[in-house]
Design an enzyme around this catalytic site. Structure first.
Site, PDB file in Angstrom:
ATOM      1  N   TRP A 204      76.796  90.844  19.122  1.00  0.00           N
ATOM      2  CA  TRP A 204      77.125  91.973  19.958  1.00  0.00           C
ATOM      3  C   TRP A 204      78.493  91.765  20.577  1.00  0.00           C
ATOM      4  O   TRP A 204      78.963  90.634  20.726  1.00  0.00           O
ATOM      5  CB  TRP A 204      76.095  92.121  21.057  1.00  0.00           C
ATOM      6  CG  TRP A 204      74.699  92.339  20.583  1.00  0.00           C
ATOM      7  CD1 TRP A 204      74.284  93.112  19.529  1.00  0.00           C
ATOM      8  CD2 TRP A 204      73.528  91.779  21.143  1.00  0.00           C
ATOM      9  NE1 TRP A 204      72.913  93.090  19.421  1.00  0.00           N
ATOM     10  CE2 TRP A 204      72.417  92.264  20.400  1.00  0.00           C
ATOM     11  CE3 TRP A 204      73.290  90.911  22.217  1.00  0.00           C
ATOM     12  CZ2 TRP A 204      71.112  91.917  20.687  1.00  0.00           C
ATOM     13  CZ3 TRP A 204      71.986  90.569  22.506  1.00  0.00           C
ATOM     14  CH2 TRP A 204      70.911  91.076  21.748  1.00  0.00           C
TER      15      TRP A 204
ATOM     16  N   VAL B 269      78.655  89.283  23.571  1.00  0.00           N
ATOM     17  CA  VAL B 269      78.264  87.878  23.416  1.00  0.00           C
ATOM     18  C   VAL B 269      79.046  87.234  22.270  1.00  0.00           C
ATOM     19  O   VAL B 269      79.985  86.476  22.479  1.00  0.00           O
ATOM     20  CB  VAL B 269      76.737  87.735  23.173  1.00  0.00           C
ATOM     21  CG1 VAL B 269      76.353  86.256  23.093  1.00  0.00           C
ATOM     22  CG2 VAL B 269      75.945  88.419  24.283  1.00  0.00           C
ATOM     23  N   CYS B 270      78.638  87.549  21.059  1.00  0.00           N
ATOM     24  CA  CYS B 270      79.166  86.836  19.895  1.00  0.00           C
ATOM     25  C   CYS B 270      80.555  87.290  19.472  1.00  0.00           C
ATOM     26  O   CYS B 270      81.146  86.694  18.563  1.00  0.00           O
ATOM     27  CB  CYS B 270      78.195  86.959  18.731  1.00  0.00           C
ATOM     28  SG  CYS B 270      76.581  86.226  19.084  1.00  0.00           S
ATOM     29  N   LEU B 271      81.085  88.329  20.118  1.00  0.00           N
ATOM     30  CA  LEU B 271      82.485  88.699  19.900  1.00  0.00           C
ATOM     31  C   LEU B 271      83.358  88.247  21.061  1.00  0.00           C
ATOM     32  O   LEU B 271      84.383  87.594  20.856  1.00  0.00           O
ATOM     33  CB  LEU B 271      82.629  90.214  19.698  1.00  0.00           C
ATOM     34  CG  LEU B 271      84.078  90.698  19.506  1.00  0.00           C
ATOM     35  CD1 LEU B 271      84.718  90.067  18.278  1.00  0.00           C
ATOM     36  CD2 LEU B 271      84.132  92.222  19.407  1.00  0.00           C
TER      37      LEU B 271
END
Length: 276
Positions: A178, A181-183
Site C-alpha cells: 500500500w 506502508v510498502c511504498l
C-alpha cells in the site's frame, strides 16, 4: 521573521514556498541588490520587479536552449521498482478501484519493458499470505521471478538492495501497495541514502483515500517527485520522431490510456492520422 544583514538592512523571509509574500509588502517589492526575492527561482513570464522607490529593476535574461530539464527521466538514468502488486494487498485498496489499479500498473510495466528500463519486481509473503504478483505484470516479465520478502519495507531486504546496487543507478521510480506502508517506507529510506526518487501515484493505492493522500504528502515533504503512469511513459518517449518506441507507446496508450488511448485509436481508424 526578519533577518538582519551585514549592511543593517533587513530581509523579510517569505512564508510560502510558492513565492507568495505575506509580509505586508507587495509581491516582488524587494530591491534586487539588498532584498532577496521570495520566488524561489520562479518569475512569471514578462514579470519585471520593482524596488521600494518604484524604479524598474533590470536583470539579465538567460537565453533559452532546446534541451530538456535534467529532472526529466530517461530510459537509461533510473530503475523501476514495482512493489507488492498482489491480490491480498489489492483487496484492501480503497483509494482507487482495483480495476483502475490493475490497468495502470500494467501500463506502467509495459512502458518500462518497452523502454528497456531495469525493473525490480518484489512481493511480500507471496506463498503464505499475499499471493502471487498480478498476472498482468508477470506476463510482461515472464522470465523474471519477483523477489519475495518478509519485511514490509523492501529497502530493509538485502536481496532487494543487492538488486538495486547491481544496476548502479541513483534515480529510482517506484510504485506499490500500500502507499502508506510498502511504498512510503522505501521511498523515505532511499531518499535518506541519497537517491532521487519518483513515485507513480496512480499505480499505487492505500486502504483509504486519506491513507493514500497522507502518504503522498509525506513523500513529497521528503523530496520525492510524483508522477502518473501515462506521464511516465510519455516522458520517456518525449519525441514522436523516436520511431523505435513510437508504435509501442501508441499500442500501450490504446490498451491502457483510457480516453487518450481511445482517441488515438479513433484517429487512426477514421482518418489515418497519428502522433508526430
Amino acid at each position: 521573521m526578519n533577518e538582519q544583514l551585514n549592511n543593517g538592512a533587513y530581509q523579510r523571509q517569505a512564508s510560502s514556498t510558492y513565492g507568495h509574500n505575506t509580509g505586508g509588502t507587495p509581491y516582488g517589492a524587494y530591491d534586487q541588490s539588498t532584498y532577496g526575492y521570495p520566488t524561489y527561482g520562479y518569475q512569471p513570464y514578462g514579470y519585471q520587479p520593482y524596488n521600494y522607490s518604484g524604479e524598474q529593476i533590470e536583470h539579465n535574461r538567460v537565453p533559452a536552449k532546446a534541451t530538456p530539464a535534467r529532472s526529466l527521466v530517461t530510459p537509461t538514468d533510473h530503475i523501476l521498482m514495482l512493489i507488492d502488486h498482489q491480490p491480498q494487498m489489492a483487496f484492501a485498496v480503497k483509494s482507487h478501484s482495483v480495476a483502475e489499479l490493475r490497468n495502470n500498473v500494467t501500463g506502467l510495466a509495459k512502458a518500462g519493458k518497452l523502454f528497456k528500463v531495469p525493473t525490480i519486481l518484489t512481493t511480500v509473503s507471496a506463498a503464505t499470505f499475499s499471493g502471487k504478483i498480478f498476472t498482468e505484470i508477470q506476463a510482461v516479465f515472464p522470465d523474471q521471478k519477483p523477489i519475495d520478502r518478509t519485511t514490509m519495507n523492501p529497502w530493509e531486504d538485502q536481496k532487494v538492495i543487492n538488486a538495486v546496487n547491481s544496476y548502479g543507478k541513483r534515480r529510482i521510480v517506484m510504485a506499490g501497495l500500500w502507499t502508506e506502508v510498502c511504498l512510503v517506507d522505501p521511498v523515505l529510506s532511499a531518499i535518506e541514502q541519497g537517491y532521487q526518487v519518483y513515485f507513480i501515484a496512480d499505480a499505487s493505492g492505500g486502504v483509504s483515500v486519506e491513507a493514500h493522500e497522507r502518504a503522498v504528502e509525506r513523500m513529497l515533504q521528503a523530496g520525492a517527485i510524483p508522477m502518473t503512469w501515462l506521464q511516465y511513459m510519455l516522458e520517456l518517449q518525449r519525441d514522436w520522431a523516436r520511431k523505435e518506441t513510437y508504435n509501442g507507446v501508441l499500442q500501450i496508450a490504446m490498451e491502457h490510456g483510457g480516453a487518450y488511448g481511445l482517441g488515438v485509436r479513433y484517429a487512426g481508424e477514421m482518418f489515418g492520422s497519428h502522433e508526430g
